[in-house]
Each structure stands twice: as structure tokens, then as C-alpha cells.
Design a protein around this motif. Structure first.
Motif, short mmCIF file in Angstrom:
data_model
loop_
_atom_site.label_atom_id
_atom_site.label_comp_id
_atom_site.label_asym_id
_atom_site.label_seq_id
_atom_site.Cartn_x
_atom_site.Cartn_y
_atom_site.Cartn_z
N VAL A 196 42.02 49.50 55.20
CA VAL A 196 40.89 48.85 54.43
C VAL A 196 39.64 48.57 55.50
CG1 VAL A 196 40.64 46.62 53.37
CG2 VAL A 196 42.73 47.86 53.36
N ARG A 231 33.73 44.94 46.42
CA ARG A 231 33.97 45.50 45.14
C ARG A 231 34.22 46.89 45.13
NH1 ARG A 231 30.67 41.13 42.89
NH2 ARG A 231 28.86 42.81 43.01
N ALA A 268 37.33 47.98 47.05
CA ALA A 268 38.41 47.66 46.43
C ALA A 268 38.81 48.82 45.47
CB ALA A 268 38.47 46.31 45.91
N GLU A 291 47.14 48.17 43.85
CA GLU A 291 45.76 48.01 44.72
C GLU A 291 46.01 47.52 46.03
OE1 GLU A 291 44.39 43.50 43.28
OE2 GLU A 291 44.36 44.98 41.55
N GLU A 347 45.84 44.88 48.40
CA GLU A 347 45.80 43.33 48.23
C GLU A 347 44.83 42.60 49.19
OE1 GLU A 347 49.82 41.74 48.53
OE2 GLU A 347 50.12 42.58 50.70
N LEU A 384 41.94 43.15 49.40
CA LEU A 384 40.75 42.80 48.73
C LEU A 384 40.81 42.59 47.55
CD1 LEU A 384 38.56 45.81 50.11
CD2 LEU A 384 38.86 43.72 51.25
N THR A 385 39.87 41.89 46.69
CA THR A 385 40.08 41.64 45.21
C THR A 385 39.07 42.59 44.36
OG1 THR A 385 38.49 39.71 45.01
CG2 THR A 385 40.87 39.31 45.65
N LEU A 386 39.51 43.04 43.39
CA LEU A 386 38.55 43.92 42.62
C LEU A 386 37.40 43.21 42.23
CD1 LEU A 386 40.99 45.99 40.58
CD2 LEU A 386 39.71 46.76 42.30
#
Length: 448
Positions: free
Chosen positions: A312, A393, A396, A410, A412, A414-416
């Protein structure tokens, strides 16, 4: 840039200009409405009718190559020159309702930014202008869905015809669809060719690799010459990249319509190709660790696995740099397509995804293992080119499409919607990630 005229008139990017600078548009013939600029004296009404009007105006700008919609400046109907300011209430609910309307009423949706320009930022309930920046779109033509009712099945294709909005006829729709299909196919070929070239570069280390490639959906251009090569080399040699540090690139060269950067002349941890049209691709050594796996055996089993935190971090840093190349060097704007590939390497074992969020030991959390996993995502160039929620964004979305190859919905960390989930990070990286998020004004979801 799609808003170059407005930037020139304001003396700054629209999102950075103040209310007084926007008042300078009044009575200025150079600021007249045209295909790239649309004024509305009031905000859109609530309900179906208002949502349809907003979708029509945004879709028209997207279908005509991008532009800017300004709410709160009233133009003269005869001259199309803005004459009066009419500041309106600026609320979070307004922005939310506009975003929802654009998602529901445009097919496909348009990637645009909604900025508030307050008359007086110090007041609790500010009034001011709403600026909707609509970049060029490679997903044209965009249709307004429905008229009086979303369920009526009607599709209308708006476009800007000089200083007013009209709807395409059947022949125009067919031409727009054919042009968009050809463009999308061509850009995917460019993206895949850039990926293939950087992974075949003999300077990259063998073994597990992460490759990120990006191409603007509407290409830009920058010169390949001695002067630009000198600037390029100096910039990368002096750059300090988030999470990667300094001295990432120390060797520079030229290839067909591209600049090439690597950490050394041979066997480099980082190798990147920066193409003249804004396309770029970067291959780096993948972070692989020994991680414990679920097993029926009484003895703990360990397997080679991707360190998810490391993946990430690299995607965040590399994606920002590639988007910056497209937006800043090549002058591209609008949307781009990004590709992420995790490859365990030739003759290497398949890898899963591992995390050490619960302690010092890494534990595999993916349902399956893969030799190679690839994901793709559309990104908004200007947002991904800067540290901030837009970059989060984009990263993610790209990671989610790749991680789904491992049976994981996904990443986790990072959030979308562009936030950092600090609880999902291992303790080793939490401090650095939290500091970066604070500097970049990215919201952090703190551990419980």
C-alpha cells in the motif's frame, strides 16, 4: 488544461482563487459564457427537476471536452457576460445532494470536483459561489437518465454548443460512441505497452515485483530534448518521495519518446519510464515476508507472502508520482487509467497477502495465493497528482481491484472514500502514515 481560460482570468486555479478574484469576472468580455464556461445565477432547485438540470449542465461540459460551471454569478442573456454576483448558502448537504444527483442522473458518471468559494470564510454559515470543475472525459458520451422519473428509461445526451446547452441527435450520438470506443481501446494498448516495456527493462531486480503504470485517457505532451532532460534529471535526483525517501533515482537515460530513471545502471530496486504523452510506468522490488498461515497441523506453517502495508505504501508513493508526471510535465488533465500488478517472479512460489496489525508476526489473511495479480482503476489526474484524499481514493480503488484476485474485497488500510484506517496498519508504519496523513490533510480513522 480544460480550464486554462478561467485560470488565466482568475490568475490562479479555480479551487485556489478567492471570492474577490471571481468578482473580477463580472463585466469582463473575456469571461463570457462559451463551450468551456457556464454560469447560473442560482443554485439548482431540489427534487427531480433540479437534479436533472444539474446532470444536463455537467454532462454537456463533459461531452464537449470539459469546462467549469459557476453557480452564483448571473450573466446577461444578450451578451453572455457575467453581470451580477448572487452568493448562495454553502452547506455540506448541498455538496452531498449534488454528488448524489450526478451519480444517479448521469450514465456513465462524470468525475468532477465541487468547490465552495465563500464570500466570508469566517462566518459560521457562509454564502458564496459553487464551482463545479468538469475535466475532459474519455467515457463520453454521457447521458442524462430520465426526465420526470428515473425509471422512465429516457436517455438524453447533452453537449455545449458555444454558449448554450443542446442535446445530440442520433447521428451525433453514434459518432461520439464510435470515437470514445476507439480512444479507450487505443489508450489501453498504450498502457499495456508501457507496462511491458518497463518490466522487460534489464535494470530491474529479478524476484517479486510491484509494477504501477498509468496513462491519461486524453494524452498530453512534453518535449524530449536536452533542456527538458536536464530539468527531469535534476527534479528526480533531488526528489524526496513519501515513504520511499531520497536517492530513489540516481541514473537517467532516454528511450523512444520517453525518459528513463533507475536507482543504478544495473540491478536497481526502482526503474521507471516517463513517456512524452504523459504515460508512465514504474517497477519496484516487492515487499515479501515469511508469514504464518492457517493450518490443521499442530506446527505453525510459514509461507512467502506480500507484506500488505509495504504494498500500500509503494502504491501511494508511486501512483502520486506517475499522476504528477502526466498532469504537470505532460499537461494532461481529466481522467487516467492506472494498472497495478503484483508478480512473485519467474519460478517463484505463489504469494498471499499478509499483515502484522495484531503484533510483530505477519499472518496471511488472503483466501488464495497468486503468482500474478493485476488490477485497474480510473483516477482523476489532478487529485491523484497531489498528496491528499484524492490520491488515497485512487490508490484504494486500484488496490481493491488487485486484491480481489486474492479473495480480499479491498485493502483495509485505505477507505474508498479517501481516509486512512490506522487500525489496519502494523505498528511499524502507523507513526509515519499518521504523520503523512496530517501533512496531507487526509482524515484518519483512529484505532479504537
Amino acid at each position: 488544461m480544460f480550464d486554462v481560460r478561467l485560470r488565466t482570468l482568475l490568475g490562479a486555479p479555480p479551487e485556489e482563487a478567492g471570492y474577490t478574484q471571481f468578482l473580477g469576472l463580472l463585466h469582463n468580455p473575456s469571461a463570457a459564457e462559451s463551450a468551456d464556461l457556464d454560469y447560473k445565477g442560482e443554485q439548482y432547485a431540489g427534487g427531480t427537476a433540479g437534479a436533472g438540470e444539474l446532470a444536463k449542465d455537467v454532462g454537456a461540459l463533459a461531452n464537449a471536452g470539459g469546462g467549469t460551471l459557476i453557480l452564483g454569478l448571473r450573466e446577461d442573456r444578450a451578451t453572455s457576460i457575467p453581470q451580477h454576483a448572487n452568493p448562495q448558502p454553502l452547506t455540506d448537504q448541498l455538496r452531498k445532494s449534488y454528488r448524489e444527483a450526478l451519480v444517479l442522473r448521469l450514465d456513465p458518471p462524470v468525475a468532477c470536483d465541487i468547490h465552495f468559494i465563500p464570500e466570508d470564510p469566517s462566518v459560521a454559515r457562509p454564502r458564496g459561489l459553487v464551482v463545479v470543475s468538469v475535466p475532459p472525459s474519455a467515457r463520453t458520451p454521457h447521458a442524462v437518465v430520465g426526465t420526470a422519473d428515473l425509471r422512465d428509461g429516457t436517455l438524453r445526451f447533452p453537449y455545449r454548443n458555444d454558449n448554450h446547452t443542446a442535446f445530440m441527435n442520433l447521428a451525433q450520438i453514434k459518432r461520439a460512441i464510435a470515437a470514445a470506443t476507439s480512444l479507450a481501446a487505443g489508450r489501453h494498448e498504450v498502457l499495456d505497452a508501457a507496462y511491458a516495456a518497463v518490466t522487460a527493462d534489464g535494470r530491474a531486480l529479478t524476484g517479486p515485483q510491484i509494477t504501477v503504470a498509468l496513462t491519461p485517457d486524453l494524452p498530453g505532451a512534453f518535449p524530449i530534448d536536452g533542456a527538458s532532460f536536464g530539468v527531469f534529471s535534476e527534479e528526480l535526483a533531488a526528489a524526496e518521495l513519501p515513504f520511499l525517501g531520497r536517492d530513489v533515482f540516481r541514473s537517467f537515460g532516454v528511450g523512444p519518446r520517453r525518459f528513463i530513471a533507475s536507482q543504478g545502471d544495473s540491478r536497481s530496486r526502482h526503474v521507471a519510464h516517463f513517456h512524452a504523452d504523459g504515460t508512465a510506468a514504474w517497477v519496484t522490488t516487492g515487499p515479501v515476508v515469511r508469514a504464518f498461515t492457517n493450518s490443521d497441523s499442530a506446527l505453525l506453517d510459514a509461507a512467502e507472502s506480500w507484506d500488505s502495508d509495504g504494498v500500500v505504501l509503494r502504491v501511494l508513493a508511486i501512483l502520486r508520482h506517475l499522476a504528477g508526471h502526466a498532469a504537470q510535465r505532460a499537461g494532461a488533465s481529466g481522467t487516467a487509467t492506472a494498472r497495478l500488478t503484483l508478480s512473485s517472479g519467474i519460478n517463484q512460489v505463489a504469494c498471499g497477502l499478509a499483515s502484522n496489525r495484531e503484533g510483530s508476526a505477519h499472518v496471511v489473511f488472503s483466501a488464495v495465493e497468486q503468482h500474478t495479480a493485476t488490477g485497474r482503476a480510473g483516477v482523476l489526474l489532478d487529485a491523484a497528482a497531489e498528496d491528499g484524499a484524492g490520491l488515497v481514493r485512487a490508490a484504494a480503488a486500484l488496490l481493491a481491484d488487485c486484491y480481489q484476485n486474492f479473495g480480499v474485497v479491498e485493502a483495509e488500510q485505505l477507505t474508498l472514500d479517501g481516509r486512512i484506517n490506522l487500525a489496519a496498519w502494523g505498528h511499524r508504519f502507523r507513526s509515519a502514515v499518521s504523520g503523512w496523513a496530517q501533512d496531507a490533510s487526509v482524515e484518519v480513522v483512529a484505532p479504537a
